[in-house]
Scaffold this motif. Structure first.
Motif, PDB file in Angstrom:
ATOM      1  N   LYS A 126     -21.215 -55.350  84.425  1.00 50.01           N
ATOM      2  CA  LYS A 126     -20.910 -54.840  85.938  1.00 50.01           C
ATOM      3  C   LYS A 126     -20.655 -56.451  86.445  1.00 50.01           C
ATOM      4  O   LYS A 126     -21.662 -56.997  86.632  1.00 50.01           O
ATOM      5  N   PRO A 127     -19.580 -56.810  87.186  1.00 54.79           N
ATOM      6  CA  PRO A 127     -19.080 -58.097  87.844  1.00 54.79           C
ATOM      7  C   PRO A 127     -20.107 -58.144  89.058  1.00 54.79           C
ATOM      8  O   PRO A 127     -20.316 -57.061  90.021  1.00 54.79           O
ATOM      9  N   ASN A 128     -20.489 -59.246  89.653  1.00 53.66           N
ATOM     10  CA  ASN A 128     -21.099 -59.469  90.882  1.00 53.66           C
ATOM     11  C   ASN A 128     -20.218 -60.533  91.698  1.00 53.66           C
ATOM     12  O   ASN A 128     -19.305 -61.273  90.844  1.00 53.66           O
ATOM     13  N   LEU A 129     -20.699 -61.089  92.748  1.00 56.46           N
ATOM     14  CA  LEU A 129     -19.551 -62.144  93.405  1.00 56.46           C
ATOM     15  C   LEU A 129     -19.948 -63.443  92.785  1.00 56.46           C
ATOM     16  O   LEU A 129     -18.981 -64.189  92.941  1.00 56.46           O
ATOM     17  N   ASP A 179     -19.534 -63.980  89.710  1.00 61.75           N
ATOM     18  CA  ASP A 179     -18.442 -64.084  88.736  1.00 61.75           C
ATOM     19  C   ASP A 179     -17.097 -64.136  89.222  1.00 61.75           C
ATOM     20  O   ASP A 179     -16.287 -64.917  88.971  1.00 61.75           O
ATOM     21  N   LEU A 180     -17.028 -63.410  90.653  1.00 65.16           N
ATOM     22  CA  LEU A 180     -15.838 -63.676  91.428  1.00 65.16           C
ATOM     23  C   LEU A 180     -15.697 -64.948  91.607  1.00 65.16           C
ATOM     24  O   LEU A 180     -14.605 -65.703  91.541  1.00 65.16           O
ATOM     25  N   ARG A 232     -13.037 -55.887  87.472  1.00 67.41           N
ATOM     26  CA  ARG A 232     -14.098 -55.039  86.784  1.00 67.41           C
ATOM     27  C   ARG A 232     -14.032 -55.178  85.195  1.00 67.41           C
ATOM     28  O   ARG A 232     -15.113 -55.098  84.536  1.00 67.41           O
ATOM     29  N   LEU A 251     -14.668 -56.898  93.729  1.00 69.01           N
ATOM     30  CA  LEU A 251     -15.074 -56.893  92.351  1.00 69.01           C
ATOM     31  C   LEU A 251     -14.393 -55.909  91.563  1.00 69.01           C
ATOM     32  O   LEU A 251     -14.499 -56.131  90.348  1.00 69.01           O
ATOM     33  N   GLU A 252     -13.903 -54.904  92.210  1.00 70.75           N
ATOM     34  CA  GLU A 252     -13.078 -53.983  91.308  1.00 70.75           C
ATOM     35  C   GLU A 252     -11.858 -54.711  90.542  1.00 70.75           C
ATOM     36  O   GLU A 252     -11.593 -54.301  89.398  1.00 70.75           O
ATOM     37  N   LYS A 293     -16.472 -54.980  97.670  1.00 76.18           N
ATOM     38  CA  LYS A 293     -16.291 -53.802  96.760  1.00 76.18           C
ATOM     39  C   LYS A 293     -14.919 -54.096  95.907  1.00 76.18           C
ATOM     40  O   LYS A 293     -14.806 -53.934  94.704  1.00 76.18           O
ATOM     41  N   GLU A 310     -22.832 -61.249 100.110  1.00 74.05           N
ATOM     42  CA  GLU A 310     -22.603 -60.273  99.263  1.00 74.05           C
ATOM     43  C   GLU A 310     -22.778 -58.661  99.833  1.00 74.05           C
ATOM     44  O   GLU A 310     -22.056 -57.986  99.680  1.00 74.05           O
TER      45      GLU A 310
END
Ligand SMILES: Nc1ncnc2c1ncn2[C@@H]1O[C@H](COP(=O)(O)OP(=O)(O)O)[C@@H](O)[C@H]1O
Ligand SMILES: [Mg+2]
Lengths: 256, 290
Positions: free
Chosen positions: B273-276, B278-279, B223, B219-220, B216, B195
């Motif tokens: 706020k998303p983090n990896l 979530d990705l 979002r 993650l956008e 970044k 990350e």
């Protein structure tokens, strides 16, 4: 807009871009400047000498990697063979015949050790890749096999009366090349932890059978020098093919 | 310095492990992210010249790595997923052996080995047999041997598998220390490994590259899709049946649930706020989606 007029327009437009053919001078210049990047052809002798030096250097390193069991075990085998002939009146020829390919067969386990230990992945990615390593180990075990066989032949010819040196050599060379090449052929394709014991077992039984059977021995000895030579050359060629295969690189999996 | 992957495909029989990949790498850390079997190891082995692609090629500064051959391997450090070793080798002997395969002179090698064992915190273990090392220690030896020739390209396959959390942190710090001026590739199925250190994250799925972006940017992309909600037990089951859900934590009698959704999934859900993680969920967890 009509299609034709578009085409016309494009054609006009492209007219601006006439490409000039470079003149001879420019071409020559380019060739000259590229020449700097072409490697100088080495003289044949120097290239071979360099290769040989590399092989010796790598071999010296690999000696320390080959397990001590390999060295010791083979010496013990050969001493046993020698004692058998000397003290128990064993047949020197059959003994030579039996012992000849054993160090090489056992050594195959060492040559392919990296593949079996999973170190092959790292070895393949190094500057001196796994091919170099295996070639040098083959060279080491081949040399070792040759040396202890030669020592045994000398020892026998000195201690045993009336021994036929040429016959002894004959009993040595053919099984060495033939069995070694078959062992190598199999080990390139299958795991050495299987092929080494299997080829050893097969060699033990066949060589025992041959040396026990008088008929078989008589038959083999009645073969002419011509037949012997052809068999020898064939097994040398086969051995060479296997070595070449290793030189080109043995992959980890068949489809790699 | 540039590594170009050009239409690389690798198949094993019917199975296509890596499918027509094309991309470019320059200096910096790249994280390959993908679930088990997504083709990470296959790709890394090709880049490490250990395996040949079925079709396509890999170029270093425009030259095929097959042609560069020894020259390419001289610039390469590779730590495979599973570190093999000869049984009787100690850590130090192992390192010296690899050093000689990398063509490093004996005297220089000794110094370099000491230096690297220090770097990976194994100085005290240098006389220990490789077979006696823990998984994490072996991984560190793997990294250390890969660095012996000061490689311009460093490829590390699943370096953090089998490490405990403390070792993981140490590894991340180590990696950021050594990543300057190199192309560093590392694969993982654990998001937090990369990350903060990856210049770009590359998401592989069934042999196909589906994303190559900075963390970044990635993650956008999600979002407005990450939500948390505090719900009761029945609602948890309901949400799980319809959405991709991440963490679920007890909160008194109720549960805090984290989930992905294009629209508001529940009356008391709030965007977060998303983090990896979530990705990863977004790309790899298909089940539970209505
Ligand atoms: N040597 C092989 N023979 C057959 N299939 C393989 C081989 N190596 C990998 N595969 C297959 O290729 C796919 C990708 O594997 P891999 O690259 O190891 O994935 P990852 O490292 O992401 O877990 C898997 O489905 C795997 O079963
Ligand atoms: Mg893998």
């Amino acid at each position: 807009m009509k299609e034709e007029s578009v085409e016309e327009e494009i054609a006009n437009y492209l007219e601006h871009y006439t490409v000039e053919y470079p003149d001879d001078d420019a071409i020559d210049q380019t060739i000259e400047s590229l020449r700097a990047y072409v490697p100088e052809p080495q003289s044949n002798g120097a290239a071979i000498r360099e290769k040989l030096q590399g092989l010796l250097r790598h071999s010296a390193r690999e000696i320390s990697v080959i397990g001590s069991l390999f060295w010791v075990m083979n010496v013990i085998f050969f001493i046993c063979g020698f004692s058998y002939v000397l003290f128990f009146e064993g047949d020197p020829y059959s003994t030579m015949f039996f012992l000849a390919p054993i160090p090489f067969l056992i050594g195959l386990g060492e040559v392919f050790k990296g593949r079996e230990a999973g170190l092959y992945e790292i070895e393949l990615a190094c500057k001196y890749s796994a091919q170099h390593i295996m070639m040098s180990r083959l060279f080491v075990i081949g040399t070792y096999n040759f040396v202890i066989s030669a020592v045994l032949i000398c020892a026998l010819s000195v201690t045993i009366e009336n021994i036929l040196l040429l016959k002894l050599v004959g009993y040595w060379i053919l099984p060495t090349t033939l069995v070694s090449s078959v062992g190598l052929f199999l080990t390139i394709r299958f795991r050495s932890s299987i092929t080494v014991p299997v080829t050893l077992a097969i060699w033990f039984t066949t060589s025992m059978m041959i040396s026990q059977s008088v008929d078989m021995k008589n038959y083999l000895e009645s073969l002419s020098a011509g037949v012997y030579s052809i068999a020898l050359i064939a097994s040398l060629v086969f051995l060479f093919l296997q070595i070449n295969r290793i030189k080109r690189g043995v992959r980890i999996e068949a489809n790699d | 310095m540039k590594l170009t992957i050009e239409k690389v495909t690798k198949s094993y029989g019917e199975k296509v492990a890596v499918n027509d990949l094309s991309f470019e790498l320059t200096e910096g850390v790249y994280g390959f992210l993908g679930s088990n079997g997504s083709g990470k190891t296959t790709l890394m082995r090709i880049l490490a010249s250990v395996s040949k692609p079925t079709s396509g090629r890999v170029l270093f500064d425009g030259e095929d790595i097959r042609t560069l051959d020894e020259k390419y391997r001289d610039m390469l450090g590779y730590s495979p997923q599973h570190i093999g070793y000869y049984k009787n080798f100690t850590v130090q002997k192992f390192m010296l052996y690899i050093a000689s395969l990398k063509g490093i002179e004996r005297q220089q090698a000794k110094q370099k080995v000491d230096e690297l064992l220090e770097l990976v915190n194994l100085t005290e273990n240098n006389k220990v047999k490789m077979s006696k090392l823990s998984g994490g220690m072996k991984q560190r030896v793997g990294i250390a041997q890969a660095l012996l020739n000061d490689p311009q390209i460093l490829i590390v396959d699943e370096p953090t598998a089998g490490l405990d959390p403390k070792e993981r942190v140490r590894f991340r710090n180590l990696l950021s220390k050594i990543s300057a001026n190199r192309i560093v590739l590392l694969s993982t199925h654990i998001v937090s490994d990369i990350e903060f250190i990856a210049k770009e994250v590359m998401i592989l799925k069934e042999g196909v590259l589906i994303q190559k972006e900075s963390p970044k940017k990635l993650l956008e992309g999600i979002r407005n899709k990450v939500w948390t909600a505090t719900v009761n037990e029945e609602e948890v089951a309901d949400l799980q049946a319809h959405f991709r859900c991440g963490n679920i934590a007890h909160n008194d009698e109720r549960f805090d649930i984290r989930l992905l959704s294009e629209t508001k999934p529940h009356s008391n859900a709030v965007q977060t706020k998303p983090n990896l993680e979530d990705l990863y969920l977004y790309y790899f967890e298909e089940d539970g989606v209505a």
